[in-house]
Design a protein around this motif. Structure first.
Motif, mmCIF file in Angstrom:
data_model
loop_
_atom_site.group_PDB
_atom_site.id
_atom_site.type_symbol
_atom_site.label_atom_id
_atom_site.label_comp_id
_atom_site.label_asym_id
_atom_site.label_seq_id
_atom_site.Cartn_x
_atom_site.Cartn_y
_atom_site.Cartn_z
ATOM 1 N N ASP A 199 2.834 -6.041 -1.948
ATOM 2 C CA ASP A 199 2.970 -5.092 -3.017
ATOM 3 C C ASP A 199 1.751 -4.357 -3.083
ATOM 4 N N ARG B 228 -0.447 -0.044 -2.776
ATOM 5 C CA ARG B 228 -0.167 1.443 -2.119
ATOM 6 C C ARG B 228 -1.484 1.726 -1.461
ATOM 7 N N LYS B 229 -1.285 2.169 -0.031
ATOM 8 C CA LYS B 229 -2.620 2.488 0.732
ATOM 9 C C LYS B 229 -2.612 3.993 1.100
ATOM 10 N N TRP B 230 -3.670 4.417 1.765
ATOM 11 C CA TRP B 230 -3.699 5.726 2.255
ATOM 12 C C TRP B 230 -4.544 5.651 3.471
ATOM 13 N N VAL C 146 4.823 7.464 2.676
ATOM 14 C CA VAL C 146 5.087 8.741 1.533
ATOM 15 C C VAL C 146 4.919 10.126 2.261
ATOM 16 N N THR D 224 -4.254 -4.422 -3.117
ATOM 17 C CA THR D 224 -2.964 -4.727 -2.574
ATOM 18 C C THR D 224 -2.713 -6.380 -2.568
ATOM 19 N N ILE E 200 3.312 3.105 0.870
ATOM 20 C CA ILE E 200 3.790 2.251 -0.348
ATOM 21 C C ILE E 200 4.489 1.014 0.001
ATOM 22 N N TYR E 201 3.940 -0.289 -0.277
ATOM 23 C CA TYR E 201 4.633 -1.413 0.095
ATOM 24 C C TYR E 201 4.942 -2.241 -1.177
ATOM 25 N N SER E 202 6.389 -2.382 -1.090
ATOM 26 C CA SER E 202 7.055 -2.684 -2.632
ATOM 27 C C SER E 202 8.025 -3.832 -2.233
ATOM 28 N N GLU F 277 -7.357 2.256 0.160
ATOM 29 C CA GLU F 277 -6.511 2.604 -1.029
ATOM 30 C C GLU F 277 -6.754 3.584 -1.776
ATOM 31 N N GLU G 299 0.091 8.051 3.678
ATOM 32 C CA GLU G 299 -0.111 7.107 2.321
ATOM 33 C C GLU G 299 1.203 6.426 2.517
#
Length: 415
Positions: A180, A182-184, A228, A168, A246-248, A155, A244
């Protein structure tokens, strides 16, 4: 003055079977086939691969067609899924020597043999912990090399060298999990063939520290998943990407959990152990190629009236490289053998030792080769600059040096 020896602090004896580092007859046969494949198909394909990659825009993750041609050839030769003992019939020690050879051409050979990260680790997870339904849906096409996958753990906003920091959130809502975060450094997520993300997040923040995390299988086309960007490594974009994501509000069925809730940390350790040693094996191959390039350059270039190979300083660089590679190989083989005989847990400090030492050796050898090549060494006319960037990154991914040094020290202190 005499000094006493505290024998209680000496390493415990390991089964002498662990000391036999000879490859099996099958591994020797596979090695001969693989070496021929490297020279007859992989090395000649490198120019086509690099030309294609240079012709597309930075960040374009389309696959050079030559890769699929190599996969067909490798499979026809029986050089397929060698990393997984249940399918290949060889040991981790056997695979060590074979993975090293694929490291001679890191962009091409691992994928050509279906032994590329992160798919190998993901296949191991599915093989060990997946349900029959999960194996049929994801493991089989991965084994066949028709799709790719990514592992989404690291992350942006926390120190991910400590996996318990992961923020997360994976919460249950009826028959679904909602994700939900945000990873990279989700490697592989920009490859057009990537269909599966294995996501690690917290299902129960109030549980014991190492029981808070779980892993969930997420199809990449699930609503709420956004890739992203592809993050470059030392200014280079690898074909499959390091992304990167994003899980939303991502929703997947409860049946997509890997193992049970709270198993995430243990699953990560099971996955990363073999993955780390495989990276080390391939790094040895890169070091060998760098040494070969150094020797060839030293023999073909003349400076101050004689070949570089006759200059004492260059001879020392060649000799130091040979010594270091051979030492690192023995450590890697030993860690592999202990994994075979005693399992991942017993092998952990040895794998950590390899994970620290092998990238250092590879970097030293590649750096010497760059120096002997002069200006050519930092160009893209030879593969050394790209090799250096990747193996410098290797001191960070799959656990930074400092974490593995901590593991080794704690193991010694417990003896």
């Amino acid at each position: 003055m005499t000094h006493s020896v505290n024998t209680t602090a000496m390493p415990s004896t390991i089964d002498t079977a662990s000391l036999d580092l000879r490859p099996s007859a099958k591994a020797l046969e596979l090695r001969e086939t693989l070496v021929d494949f490297m020279h007859s198909h992989v090395f000649p394909a490198e120019h086509d691969y690099e030309s294609y990659r240079a012709s597309v825009a930075p960040g374009d993750s389309s696959l050079p067609p030559v890769v699929e041609e190599l996969k067909k050839e490798a499979r026809s030769r029986g050089l397929w899924n060698l990393f997984l003992p249940a399918y290949s019939g060889i040991s981790q020690l056997d695979y060590a020597g074979l993975a090293e050879i694929t490291g001679w051409s890191l962009h091409l050979a691992p994928e050509a043999t279906n032994g590329q990260a992160p798919d190998t680790g993901n296949m191991e997870l599915l093989h060990m912990f997946g349900t029959d339904e999960q194996k049929a849906r994801w493991l089989e096409p991965l084994k066949d090399g028709v799709i790719r996958s990514a592992f989404s753990m690291t992350e942006v906003e926390v120190a991910s060298s400590d996996a318990t920091n992961i923020q997360t959130r994976i919460r249950r809502d009826g028959d679904e999990y909602v994700i939900d975060g945000r990873k990279w450094w989700t490697s592989g997520a920009s490859d057009p063939r990537c269909e599966l993300l294995i996501v690690m997040g917290k299902t129960d923040p109030d549980a014991a520290t190492h029981r808070q995390q779980s892993m969930i299988l997420v199809p990449i086309d699930t609503p709420g998943v956004t890739v992203v960007r592809d993050v470059p490594v030392f200014g280079r974009h690898d074909q499959h990407g390091h992304c990167e994501v994003i899980y939303s509000g991502v929703r997947v069925p409860v049946s997509n959990i890997l193992g049970e809730e709270g198993d995430g940390f243990a699953l990560a350790q099971a996955r990363l152990g073999p993955g780390r040693i495989h990276h080390c094996m391939r790094a040895l191959g890169a070091a060998e190629r760098a040494l070969g390039l150094m020797v060839a350059r030293a023999q073909s270039r003349v400076a101050f009236g004689k070949p570089l190979a006759e200059q004492g300083v260059v001879q020392q660089q060649i000799a130091e490289s040979r010594i270091a590679i051979d030492q690192a190989r023995l450590l890697c083989q030993y860690a592999s053998k202990i994994t075979d005989v005693h399992g991942n847990k017993a092998a952990a400090p040895y794998v950590s030792a390899a994970k620290v030492s092998v990238p250092r050796v590879a970097l030293d050898v590649i750096d010497r080769a760059i120096q002997v090549h002069g200006g050519a060494g930092v160009s893209d006319d030879v593969p050394l600059a790209a090799m250096y960037g990747w193996h410098r990154a290797m001191r960070i991914f799959d656990g930074p040096d400092e974490v593995h040094i901590r593991t080794i020290a704690k193991s010694e202190l417990r003896r």
